[in-house]
Each structure stands twice: as C-alpha cells, then as structure tokens.
Scaffold this active site. Sequence first.
Site, PDB file in Angstrom:
ATOM      1  N   SER A 191       0.836  -1.197   0.000  1.00  0.00           N
ATOM      2  CA  SER A 191       0.000   0.000   0.000  1.00  0.00           C
ATOM      3  C   SER A 191       0.882   1.262   0.000  1.00  0.00           C
ATOM      4  O   SER A 191       1.668   1.454  -0.925  1.00  0.00           O
ATOM      5  CB  SER A 191      -0.974  -0.044   1.181  1.00  0.00           C
ATOM      6  OG  SER A 191      -2.006   0.892   1.032  1.00  0.00           O
ATOM      7  N   ASP A 198      -9.525  -4.887  -5.160  1.00  0.00           N
ATOM      8  CA  ASP A 198      -8.790  -3.745  -4.612  1.00  0.00           C
ATOM      9  C   ASP A 198      -8.974  -2.539  -5.533  1.00  0.00           C
ATOM     10  O   ASP A 198      -8.769  -2.630  -6.750  1.00  0.00           O
ATOM     11  CB  ASP A 198      -7.305  -4.110  -4.527  1.00  0.00           C
ATOM     12  CG  ASP A 198      -6.497  -3.143  -3.686  1.00  0.00           C
ATOM     13  OD1 ASP A 198      -6.833  -1.940  -3.661  1.00  0.00           O
ATOM     14  OD2 ASP A 198      -5.508  -3.581  -3.079  1.00  0.00           O
ATOM     15  N   HIS A 254      -7.867  -5.228  -0.686  1.00  0.00           N
ATOM     16  CA  HIS A 254      -6.675  -4.530  -0.214  1.00  0.00           C
ATOM     17  C   HIS A 254      -6.251  -5.131   1.129  1.00  0.00           C
ATOM     18  O   HIS A 254      -7.075  -5.387   2.006  1.00  0.00           O
ATOM     19  CB  HIS A 254      -6.992  -3.046  -0.045  1.00  0.00           C
ATOM     20  CG  HIS A 254      -5.784  -2.181   0.061  1.00  0.00           C
ATOM     21  ND1 HIS A 254      -4.917  -1.981  -0.982  1.00  0.00           N
ATOM     22  CD2 HIS A 254      -5.288  -1.444   1.096  1.00  0.00           C
ATOM     23  CE1 HIS A 254      -3.948  -1.168  -0.614  1.00  0.00           C
ATOM     24  NE2 HIS A 254      -4.146  -0.840   0.657  1.00  0.00           N
TER      25      HIS A 254
END
Length: 296
Positions: free
Chosen positions: A149, A240, A270
Amino acid sequence: MLTEQERAFLDALAKAPIPTDVMGLRQAMETFTPMMNSNPPEIGAFHEGVEIRPGLTADVAVPKGNGPHPVVVYLHGGGWIGGSPKTHRKLGMQFADAGYLTINLDYRLAPEHPFPAGLDDCIYAVKWAGDNAKRWNGDAARLAVGGDSAGGNLTAATLTSLAAEKYAGPAKPKAALLIYGLFDFPAQMKRDGNDTFDGMIRAYAGAGYPAILEDPRVSPLRAVKAGAMPPSFVICGTADTLLPETHSMADALKRADIRHEVVILEDMPHGFLQMDVLSGCKQGLDKMFDFLRRTI
C-alpha cells in the site's frame, strides 16, 4: 472459488466503516493488529526497536540457521499516516521464516512528518542495511526492498531515488516487492477520489499540496525508466480499488524493459497478504517468496 468462510469474512470487511481522520485510521489499524498478527511463525530471533539513527528504529526478524541470509527492507502500509512494524509484525516474521533477514522499518508518519520525511527515512534505511545487515548474518549483496500500500509507493520512490543519485553502495537493491501500491497520485485521484483517500494524500503532501503530487518522488510511476528499478514483483487483488495502479506500474516496467512479474488474484481485497483466513494470502506469499528465491 471462495469458500463460505471467505465470503463471510469479505462481506464483513466490506461493511466495516472506514475512518476519514488520522486518529480514527490509526485506531482502526490498532484494532485489527491482533488478528493480522495471530499465529506468527517461529523464527531464529526477533529484535524490537533497533536504532537506525536517532528517532528512527526498525524491528529485525532473523531467520533460523547460520546464514548468510538474503535481506529484505520492509516498508509497512497505512496510508502514510498509520501503521508500524507492530501492525505488520507477523508479515515481517513470515519473511524471516522464508529465510530473509527482515528489517521492518518504523519510518516517520504524516501529518506530523509530511513528505519527504518518511521517504528520507526509507532511503537512509536501505543504505544502513548495507553496513549493518552483517550484524545478524545478513548478506547485503542480496537485498530486496518491499512494501504494501503506502509502503509500495515508498518502495518504488526509494528505489527510483537511489537510481537517480546513482547509488552503488553495498546494499544496492536487487529486487522490488510492490504490494497493492499507489504509484501515481493524480491518476488515482481522478479514478477514485474519496474523503479517506484525499485526507491521506493531503496529510502526506503537507504544505506542498497539490503541486507536490506531480513530483516523481511522490508519484514514482513517473520515475520508472530503464535502469531505475531492479527486477520487480507486482501483486494485487481484483477487489482492490488500487488494481489500476498495479496495471499502470506493470505497463511502465514493461515500457522500461525492466524484468517484472505480475500476480493478480481473484476476489482479493486490499491488505489480503495479512489475512490468512483468505486462500489468496498463502498463494500470494508463496508466489512472492518464489520470486525472491529466483531473484536474490
């Protein structure tokens, strides 16, 4: 095919409220930390809060055996405003269980420390690893940098920044792990602007918002060119919202003729590499560790 247990977990995850403020996001990550870190593997040793320089520490997870161990500098996710080596402790230990001396960095967070503070910490830590990995029988000549991320963004920004300064020290990275990262802020904002996302971006950019978002150190997709990245592993799930970013990075690596492997796992959300209730978690980790074994 997802199992009923997986579907129930994903349904509950989708219904969970997403905080839009810094403290709310940090508290939410702390709430999920015990689940993300349950049942960690046994490893050779674990050293918490090792000082990199004043104000900067890392957790060091050491594999079993005498080594020399290949090295991973890991940059945690959390939207540039949250997360820590503690939220990603099990993941760091899983790297060590797979045989990698893992330096899980506690870089500075926004908004208290906006760009470029966190990136500066990451660049410094990679160089530090070159001089210090041998303390735990690490082989800095076989070093990878990776993150998820926000940590994926910082990984790409760190590596392209080192390439731009023509860094050739003992820890010149040999591989990149780009885990459901965000690599081009303006492009993603056009695709999926929302209060949570915009708040993270404004916090990270600080006083430089919005012009700083065009800086390739902030949006490192813009710095990808021949020689700017080592062989790269890029992974994301189809559930995601950052999947387009993964495809954009893969396209940029291809244009630059940089060796890369792309793994897209169906239905994975995610953060799935920390969700061992999902089958994609083990699949993703296995593919990532296989890439590392073949690369460093």
